[in-house]
Design an enzyme around this catalytic site. Structure first.
Site, mmCIF file in Angstrom:
data_model
loop_
_atom_site.group_PDB
_atom_site.id
_atom_site.type_symbol
_atom_site.label_atom_id
_atom_site.label_comp_id
_atom_site.label_asym_id
_atom_site.label_seq_id
_atom_site.Cartn_x
_atom_site.Cartn_y
_atom_site.Cartn_z
ATOM 1 N N SER A 142 0.831 -1.216 0.000
ATOM 2 C CA SER A 142 0.000 0.000 0.000
ATOM 3 C C SER A 142 0.856 1.254 0.000
ATOM 4 O O SER A 142 2.031 1.237 0.353
ATOM 5 C CB SER A 142 -0.892 0.038 1.237
ATOM 6 O OG SER A 142 -1.659 -1.123 1.344
HETATM 7 N N1 SAH Z 1 -0.128 -5.441 4.137
HETATM 8 C C1 SAH Z 1 0.636 -5.726 2.944
HETATM 9 C C2 SAH Z 1 -0.131 -5.497 1.654
HETATM 10 C C3 SAH Z 1 -1.339 -6.352 1.562
HETATM 11 S S1 SAH Z 1 -1.838 -6.791 -0.078
HETATM 12 C C4 SAH Z 1 1.970 -4.973 2.933
HETATM 13 O O1 SAH Z 1 2.262 -4.240 3.890
HETATM 14 O O2 SAH Z 1 2.734 -5.155 1.977
HETATM 15 C C5 SAH Z 1 -3.092 -7.936 0.399
HETATM 16 C C6 SAH Z 1 -2.559 -9.270 0.832
HETATM 17 O O3 SAH Z 1 -3.652 -10.030 1.303
HETATM 18 C C7 SAH Z 1 -1.949 -10.067 -0.325
HETATM 19 O O4 SAH Z 1 -0.636 -10.422 -0.039
HETATM 20 C C8 SAH Z 1 -2.851 -11.288 -0.426
HETATM 21 O O5 SAH Z 1 -2.167 -12.487 -0.767
HETATM 22 C C9 SAH Z 1 -3.422 -11.372 0.975
HETATM 23 N N2 SAH Z 1 -4.658 -12.138 1.082
HETATM 24 C C10 SAH Z 1 -5.737 -12.132 0.258
HETATM 25 N N3 SAH Z 1 -6.653 -12.997 0.705
HETATM 26 C C11 SAH Z 1 -6.166 -13.551 1.846
HETATM 27 C C12 SAH Z 1 -6.652 -14.521 2.773
HETATM 28 N N4 SAH Z 1 -7.850 -15.103 2.640
HETATM 29 N N5 SAH Z 1 -5.876 -14.850 3.809
HETATM 30 C C13 SAH Z 1 -4.656 -14.292 3.982
HETATM 31 N N6 SAH Z 1 -4.144 -13.371 3.141
HETATM 32 C C14 SAH Z 1 -4.890 -13.010 2.088
#
Ligand code: SAH
Length: 217
Positions: free
Chosen positions: A64
């Site tokens: 983000s």
């Molecule tokens: N917080 C992160 C960015 C998040 S992007 C940072 O600081 O870089 C969103 C993330 O959520 C992705 O890596 C994706 O794989 C994860 N995601 C999506 N669905 C998910 C689920 N059901 N359980 C765990 N992670 C999930």
């Protein structure tokens, strides 16, 4: 100027930018100063590490925009004794920021490779109070519950009930809630003895919270 001085100048500008965007909590600004975002982005994109933009990471996901990371962190009101769960490790950047504010951080992602890379980064930075685990975050991480604070960093139409169950009374949860294909409302939920109350904070766009752990990657 040396690379080191260049980086210091860039980080100083980065912090001024966060302040300009309304981030005022000194502990949050300090955490943003302590975590080198450059370590969390692809080597080819490092020149943009301190720009206020979201950037692509592996597995088609995104890290983000830093002002949003700071805003979500501020909204979560984390203090030194807290145990925090993050759903959506991605690069590990948000979890690293939280680890400077909380006693203990658990972060989960559905991609094994993202979790493995995040663990290496936490180790490189000497962050010992954060663990990254592979799991479908829709079920939270019951073995480490309850949590004082929960942050979801993927878009969902509704907060999965397991997350509210694993949140302590008086706990806060911040999540992007709405249509994962368009815009969501960043929402803060407070859990009280009489139930959950919600406050809408701002409009955001996140990648979707998907079902299940990824079979590949
Ligand atoms: N917080 C992160 C960015 C998040 S992007 C940072 O600081 O870089 C969103 C993330 O959520 C992705 O890596 C994706 O794989 C994860 N995601 C999506 N669905 C998910 C689920 N059901 N359980 C765990 N992670 C999930």
């Amino acid at each position: 100027m040396s690379d080191r001085q260049d980086e210091d100048t860039e980080i100083a500008a980065f912090l001024r930018g966060l302040h300009r965007r309304g981030i005022r909590d000194p502990a949050v600004l300090r955490a943003m100063e302590l975590v080198p975002r450059a370590l969390f982005v692809e080597p080819g994109l490092r020149r943009h590490a301190y720009d206020d933009v979201a950037l692509p990471i592996a597995c088609g996901q995104t890290i983000s925009q830093p002002s949003l990371v700071a805003e979500m962190t501020e909204a979560l009101q984390v203090t030194a004794g807290h145990r925090v769960l993050e759903v959506g490790t991605g690069s590990g950047y948000q979890a690293a920021i939280l680890s400077h504010l909380a006693a203990d951080v658990v972060t989960v992602d559905r991609y094994r490779s993202l979790v493995a890379e995040a663990q290496v980064r936490f180790q490189e930075l000497g962050l010992r109070n954060v663990s990254a685990l592979v799991a479908d975050g829709r079920g939270g991480m019951p073995s480490r519950a309850p949590y004082d604070r929960i942050m979801v960093t993927a878009a969902t139409r509704e907060v999965p009930p397991a997350l509210f169950e694993q949140l302590r009374i008086d706990g806060l949860l911040v999540a992007p809630v709405g249509d994962p294909a368009s815009v969501q409302d960043l929402t803060r939920y407070a859990k009280g003895v009489d139930g959950i109350s919600a406050t809408r904070l701002c409009a955001v766009r996140f990648v979707p919270l998907l079902e299940g752990v990824s079979a590949r990657l």
